[in-house]
Motif scaffolding. Structure first.
Motif, PDB file in Angstrom:
ATOM      1  N   ALA A  54     -28.959  62.070  31.979  1.00  0.00           N
ATOM      2  CA  ALA A  54     -30.138  61.663  31.209  1.00  0.00           C
ATOM      3  C   ALA A  54     -30.681  62.780  30.315  1.00  0.00           C
ATOM      4  N   PRO A  55     -30.846  64.003  30.805  1.00  0.00           N
ATOM      5  CA  PRO A  55     -31.348  65.074  29.925  1.00  0.00           C
ATOM      6  C   PRO A  55     -30.405  65.363  28.750  1.00  0.00           C
ATOM      7  N   TYR A  56     -29.106  65.176  28.955  1.00  0.00           N
ATOM      8  CA  TYR A  56     -28.152  65.407  27.873  1.00  0.00           C
ATOM      9  C   TYR A  56     -28.352  64.381  26.759  1.00  0.00           C
ATOM     10  N   ALA A  57     -28.617  63.122  27.142  1.00  0.00           N
ATOM     11  CA  ALA A  57     -28.852  62.081  26.144  1.00  0.00           C
ATOM     12  C   ALA A  57     -30.149  62.333  25.381  1.00  0.00           C
ATOM     13  N   GLU A  58     -31.132  62.882  26.067  1.00  0.00           N
ATOM     14  CA  GLU A  58     -32.424  63.133  25.432  1.00  0.00           C
ATOM     15  C   GLU A  58     -32.382  64.339  24.494  1.00  0.00           C
ATOM     16  N   ALA A  59     -31.484  65.268  24.757  1.00  0.00           N
ATOM     17  CA  ALA A  59     -31.378  66.477  23.919  1.00  0.00           C
ATOM     18  C   ALA A  59     -29.944  66.613  23.399  1.00  0.00           C
ATOM     19  N   ALA A  60     -29.492  65.573  22.724  1.00  0.00           N
ATOM     20  CA  ALA A  60     -28.087  65.494  22.312  1.00  0.00           C
ATOM     21  C   ALA A  60     -27.662  66.663  21.427  1.00  0.00           C
ATOM     22  N   ASP A  61     -28.573  67.137  20.574  1.00  0.00           N
ATOM     23  CA  ASP A  61     -28.217  68.200  19.638  1.00  0.00           C
ATOM     24  C   ASP A  61     -28.020  69.550  20.327  1.00  0.00           C
ATOM     25  N   ARG A  62     -28.372  69.633  21.599  1.00  0.00           N
ATOM     26  CA  ARG A  62     -28.248  70.894  22.337  1.00  0.00           C
ATOM     27  C   ARG A  62     -27.057  70.908  23.285  1.00  0.00           C
ATOM     28  N   VAL A  63     -26.236  69.846  23.244  1.00  0.00           N
ATOM     29  CA  VAL A  63     -25.070  69.772  24.131  1.00  0.00           C
ATOM     30  C   VAL A  63     -23.907  70.519  23.487  1.00  0.00           C
ATOM     31  N   SER A  64     -23.568  71.663  24.030  1.00  0.00           N
ATOM     32  CA  SER A  64     -22.486  72.482  23.477  1.00  0.00           C
ATOM     33  C   SER A  64     -21.140  72.005  24.032  1.00  0.00           C
ATOM     34  N   PRO A  65     -20.044  72.374  23.379  1.00  0.00           N
ATOM     35  CA  PRO A  65     -18.715  72.029  23.913  1.00  0.00           C
ATOM     36  C   PRO A  65     -18.496  72.542  25.333  1.00  0.00           C
ATOM     37  N   GLN A  66     -19.051  73.731  25.637  1.00  0.00           N
ATOM     38  CA  GLN A  66     -18.901  74.285  26.974  1.00  0.00           C
ATOM     39  C   GLN A  66     -19.637  73.429  28.022  1.00  0.00           C
ATOM     40  N   MET A  67     -20.861  73.002  27.695  1.00  0.00           N
ATOM     41  CA  MET A  67     -21.614  72.140  28.601  1.00  0.00           C
ATOM     42  C   MET A  67     -20.900  70.805  28.793  1.00  0.00           C
ATOM     43  N   GLU A  68     -20.373  70.280  27.708  1.00  0.00           N
ATOM     44  CA  GLU A  68     -19.656  69.010  27.763  1.00  0.00           C
ATOM     45  C   GLU A  68     -18.444  69.110  28.679  1.00  0.00           C
ATOM     46  N   THR A  69     -17.678  70.185  28.524  1.00  0.00           N
ATOM     47  CA  THR A  69     -16.483  70.372  29.349  1.00  0.00           C
ATOM     48  C   THR A  69     -16.842  70.467  30.824  1.00  0.00           C
ATOM     49  N   ILE A  70     -17.915  71.192  31.143  1.00  0.00           N
ATOM     50  CA  ILE A  70     -18.345  71.335  32.535  1.00  0.00           C
ATOM     51  C   ILE A  70     -18.671  69.971  33.139  1.00  0.00           C
ATOM     52  N   LYS A  71     -19.415  69.132  32.401  1.00  0.00           N
ATOM     53  CA  LYS A  71     -19.795  67.820  32.923  1.00  0.00           C
ATOM     54  C   LYS A  71     -18.588  66.896  33.053  1.00  0.00           C
TER      55      LYS A  71
END
Length: 271
Positions: free
Chosen positions: A127-144
């Motif tokens: 949910a927080p990732y959807a709310e702050a989409a512009d702050r999701v880095s490739p590294q964060m994405e890979t971890i999730k």
């Protein structure tokens, strides 16, 4: 009609609708994990139909054609989260964890699962990732994404054979394939790939088989089917144009009149 589709990162999609919606994504290029938060998704797939309901997870294989209809529940909006598992990330995960498929999956494999407390908590954590989409880095994405893969494999080890099968579609009977899938509105490149051919080889084999070009044949086939459904099944144009691969109703009407010289509405009024 309220519509909300939000991408966060390059692999996550949150969908929320308050009315029934037809999904136009009809080619699945990578494995996708869909979690149904509320409502239902009705899939029309190459090998049959499938429905996901609240709390269920669909692991859909890559390289397939699909139509999706999204239905809100009686009291709740339609909500789902889809995560695309790109092949390059899966290959890296497999290398890091020394994993490989034990056997090749059947071409029509799509797996419907019931989410447990860990998997449900995982999707809630997005949910927080959807709310702050512009702050999701490739590294964060890979971890999730790695977290999701680990959770799925811990709970459903057999998914290894689907997720880590990186083989490409093999060359199949073109006539049978096209007669089964002509209603899907996808680029010719997708038809070519799914039939196990390059685009040039697909066009060459197609014209040899059908004695016409793929685009012309697709249009003629869809219109002929439309005429049959309207005349014999008493279907209304608005009921069938999307199912037959037309992008909008006005395009369907114009194409129909160009081919048959009459509008769809005039068919059953002719004595």
């Amino acid at each position: 009609m309220k519509i909300d589709e939000k991408d966060f990162g390059k692999a996550f999609l949150y969908s929320c609708y308050v009315e029934k919606v037809f999904g136009h994504e009809q080619f699945i290029p990578e494995h996708v994990v869909l979690f149904q938060l509320s409502g239902e998704t009705h899939f029309d797939l190459e090998k049959g139909k499938l429905t996901t309901r609240a709390g269920q997870i669909l692991v859909a294989r890559r390289n397939q054609l699909a139509k999706a209809f999204k239905y809100p529940s009686e009291n709740l909006a339609y909500q789902s989260i889809s995560i695309m598992l790109h092949a390059d990330r899966l290959k890296k995960y497999a290398l890091d964890h020394q994993l490989s498929a034990d056997r090749k999956q059947q071409a029509d494999t799509n797996i419907l699962l019931e989410g447990d407390v860990f998997i449900k908590s995982y999707f809630e954590s997005l949910a927080p990732y959807a709310e702050a989409a512009d702050r999701v880095s490739p590294q964060m994405e890979t971890i999730k994404i790695y977290e999701l893969i680990t959770l799925l494999l811990e709970r459903y080890p057999a998914l290894k054979d689907l997720l880590f099968d990186f083989s490409e579609p093999h060359k199949i009977d073109l006539e049978e394939f096209m007669l089964k899938n002509y209603k899907y509105n996808v680029p010719l490149e997708n038809f070519a790939k799914l039939s196990g051919r390059s685009l040039a080889s697909f066009k060459r084999d197609f014209e040899k088989m059908f004695r016409t070009s793929p685009r012309k044949w697709l249009k003629e086939k869809r219109l002929s089917e439309a005429y049959y459904l309207i005349e014999n099944k008493r279907k209304r144009p608005a009921e069938i144009y999307l199912d037959l691969g037309f992008e909008n109703l006005s395009h369907f009407y114009a194409s129909f009149k160009e081919k048959f010289g009459i509008t769809p509405a005039a068919i059953n009024s002719i004595a």
